[in-house]
Design an enzyme around this catalytic site. Structure first.
Site, short mmCIF file in Angstrom:
data_model
loop_
_atom_site.label_atom_id
_atom_site.label_comp_id
_atom_site.label_asym_id
_atom_site.label_seq_id
_atom_site.Cartn_x
_atom_site.Cartn_y
_atom_site.Cartn_z
N HIS A 215 11.13 -11.66 -1.78
CA HIS A 215 11.87 -11.83 -3.03
C HIS A 215 12.69 -13.12 -3.03
O HIS A 215 12.98 -13.68 -4.07
CB HIS A 215 12.71 -10.59 -3.33
CG HIS A 215 11.86 -9.45 -3.77
ND1 HIS A 215 11.40 -8.49 -2.91
CD2 HIS A 215 11.33 -9.17 -4.99
CE1 HIS A 215 10.63 -7.64 -3.57
NE2 HIS A 215 10.57 -8.03 -4.84
N GLU A 456 1.25 -0.20 -6.83
CA GLU A 456 1.59 -1.05 -5.68
C GLU A 456 1.56 -0.29 -4.36
O GLU A 456 1.68 -0.87 -3.30
CB GLU A 456 2.93 -1.75 -5.89
CG GLU A 456 4.08 -0.86 -6.30
CD GLU A 456 5.35 -1.65 -6.64
OE1 GLU A 456 5.41 -2.86 -6.38
OE2 GLU A 456 6.28 -1.04 -7.19
N ASP A 480 3.32 -5.90 -3.19
CA ASP A 480 3.50 -4.72 -2.34
C ASP A 480 2.16 -4.08 -2.01
O ASP A 480 2.00 -3.52 -0.92
CB ASP A 480 4.41 -3.71 -3.04
CG ASP A 480 5.87 -4.08 -2.86
OD1 ASP A 480 6.25 -4.41 -1.72
OD2 ASP A 480 6.62 -4.09 -3.85
N CYS A 527 0.98 -8.19 -12.04
CA CYS A 527 2.26 -8.90 -12.15
C CYS A 527 2.75 -9.38 -10.79
O CYS A 527 3.84 -9.92 -10.67
CB CYS A 527 3.32 -8.03 -12.82
SG CYS A 527 3.71 -6.54 -11.88
#
Ligand code: PEP
Ligand code: MG
Length: 590
Positions: A215, A456, A480, A527
């Site tokens: 992230h 995910e 993920d 995404c």
């Protein structure tokens, strides 16, 4: 030749002809080039806000720090006077040491100088000087003195506490206004720290650790700031004030480069900026393949202000609003009104285009302040929907804010990390309660807000049928999905080479999900970071994907690929490749 190929080429020529004082390779996670002076940041330094104070406000910032130092000294004195008789004697001695440190010019005077000379805000100056002093103590032979490093940290924390709330000076966009651009060098930067660093508009980031889909990397990309991670020892190789070039394309960092290297990079940076500008011509071009398949291109955002960029780059909507960033880097939780304001801002500014708000995905590398993760492996722990179901009051507050925002535009709700049907039932029950509360309170909302799930966790992608049935749409979180399918921590530099989006298992799960959604006539998007990688656009089109959500800065590059692709031909090629034992390479599609 692509920009990154040009960069690597330039770099290899430079390596042969002359050498930078040091050139280190890592993983480029945010493209572009940056040049500037190094600011080395340790963990404590990263945890405070960073902004440059305007020249005419420097003395009042020094005064702010002086006031905080005085107040902290008074507080310590008071503590020393009110110690109970039976308090351990060491405590009085410790308080005395802390008082002495508070008056030590090595801490105070040097911090004032950082404010005056580098325009740092008081918190930044104090933690920087505290870090220098702490490092000096830690190398001392005498054990007593070595331990004083810990005291410096405690004293700095006390003063920071006093400073909190007294910030009065607005952040200053320093580029072109104050001194040179600065480049942050750190061992690691957490996503919450990265958000704090946004204020100071640093020109680049270089870290020892990190992976391309961590992230931290995602936030660096959202800031449009070149970044290289997994450099190993950069924190020890670069010193405060060194001149640094960050090459986000080639994943290289040059410390104290030669004038020749600097001018080569100035040229590369200018070419890069020109190429980015030229892409803007595609902004209003209809996004469709050569054989007429319409492809939706949506934006991923972390904070509401990124909507501006999303619109500038022609996003058709927000495909992923990572709402947890509203919750990070602060000591309290945002309430319903504050959240409503953030969601409504995005919804209104998107002017009728759909806005997909993902419910809180806290956990793993995104921790709430003061809520240290205690799970053995946080990525497999109480994260995302698991966290929300364990804290239903937080979940319900967020849902209320999202539903209230739905009265102002087209909202979609996206639930992360769903693994089993029991979670779906529990989440839907909370949604039903929220809706009934809103109805009772006669608050306006859209009762038809589509509710979707992130795909995910591999379990869901494998046993997809009941999940497609239960949701209005799906969004594949490849970041993920890859992590959990391959058992590779997405933020761990040491195994980054094995984090392979093209692994046949990953591609089959993506394909399985897209096919199931299409069978059920439900929209499906990707995404994760794969959607924003132009090298993978053709592969995803070949898997049948027609909705991509990515960082806004990638939208036009991906659109360029879409416009040059033939969807049907790609679908045939990928179907054949998926059935072969060999791993698929992007070269297969060229
Ligand atoms: C993903 O996992 O692919 C995703 C988009 O969500 P995040 O990166 O926030 O985990
Ligand atoms: Mg995810």
């Amino acid at each position: 030749m692509t920009n990154s190929a040009k960069a690597s080429d330039a770099l290899s020529q430079l390596d042969q002809s002359s050498s930078a004082m040091v050139c280190v390779y890592g993983t480029g996670v945010s493209s572009g080039y940056a040049m500037g002076r190094v600011v080395v940041m340790g963990a404590a330094t990263l945890e405070v806000e960073h902004y440059r104070v305007p020249v005419d406000a420097v003395e009042s910032e020094v005064a702010r720090l002086k006031t905080a130092l005085k107040a902290t000294a008074a507080e310590l004195q008071n503590l020393a006077h009110t110690l109970p008789d039976d308090a351990p004697r060491e405590l009085a001695a410790l308080l005395n040491v802390h008082q002495l440190l508070l008056e030590d010019p090595l801490l105070t005077h040097e911090s004032f100088e950082l404010i005056r000379q580098r325009n740092y805000n008081a918190e930044w100056a104090l933690t920087t000087q505290g870090q220098t002093l702490g490092a000096q103590f830690s190398t001392m032979e005498d054990e007593y003195l070595r331990e004083r490093g810990g005291d410096v940290r405690q004293v700095v924390e006390r003063v920071l506490h006093t400073l909190a709330g007294s910030r009065t000076i607005p952040a200053l966009d320093f580029m072109g206004q104050v001194n040179e651009p600065l480049i942050v060098v750190a061992h690691d930067i957490s996503p919450a720290d990265m958000i704090r660093l946004r204020g100071a508009k640093f020109a680049g980031f270089a870290t020892d650790l990190g992976g391309p889909t961590s992230h931290t990397a995602i936030v660096a990309r959202s800031m449009g700031v070149p970044a290289v991670v997994a450099l190993g020892q950069i924190r020890h190789l670069a010193r405060d004030g060194d001149f640094l070039i960050i090459d986000g394309q080639a994943g290289a960092v040059l410390i104290n480069p030669t004038p020749q290297q600097i001018s080569t990079y100035e040229r590369l940076a200018a070419d890069y900026a020109r190429a980015k500008l030229a892409l803007l011509d595609l902004r209003d071009v209809q996004s469709q393949t050569l054989d007429g398949v319409r492809v939706g291109l949506y934006a991923n955002i972390e904070l509401p202000d990124e909507v501006t960029l999303a619109l500038e780059q022609g996003a058709q909507g927000v495909g992923l609003f990572r709402s947890e960033f509203l919750f990070m880097g602060r000591s309290d939780l945002p309430g319903q009104e504050e959240q409503l304001q953030a969601y409504r801002t995005v919804v209104q500014r998107m002017g009728g285009r759909p806005v997909t708000i993902r419910t809180l995905d806290i956990g793993a590398d995104k921790a709430l302040d003061g809520e240290a993760t205690v799970a053995t492996n946080p990525a497999l722990g109480l994260r995302a929907i698991r966290y929300c179901l364990a804290r239903p009051e937080i979940f319900a507050t967020q849902l209320k804010a999202i539903y209230r925002a739905s009265a102002f535009g087209a909202v979609r709700i996206l639930i992360p990390m769903i693994t089993n049907i029991a979670e779906v039932r529990a989440a839907k029950a909370i949604i039903a309660d929220v809706l009934s509360d809103l109805r009772q309170a006669e608050i306006a909302f859209d009762a038809d807000v589509p509710v979707g799930a992130m795909v995910e966790v591999p379990a869901m992608a494998i046993a997809i049928e009941p999940f497609v049935d239960a949701f209005d749409f799906l969004s594949i979180g490849t970041n993920d999905l890859i992590q959990y399918t391959l058992g590779i921590d997405r933020a761990d530099a040491e195994v980054a080479a094995m984090y392979d989006p093209l692994h046949p298992a990953v591609l089959r799960l993506i394909s399985n999900t897209i096919n199931a959604a299409q069978r059920h006539n439900k929209p499906v998007s990707v995404c994760g970071e794969m959607a924003g990688d132009p090298n993978l656009t053709r592969l995803l089109l070949g898997l049948g994907l027609t909705e991509f959500s990515m960082h806004p800065r990638q939208l036009l590059e991906v659109k360029q690929e879409v416009l040059a692709s033939h969807s049907n031909a790609l679908r045939t090629k990928v179907a054949v490749a998926l059935n072969r034992a060999d791993p698929i390479g992007p070269d297969l599609l060229n």
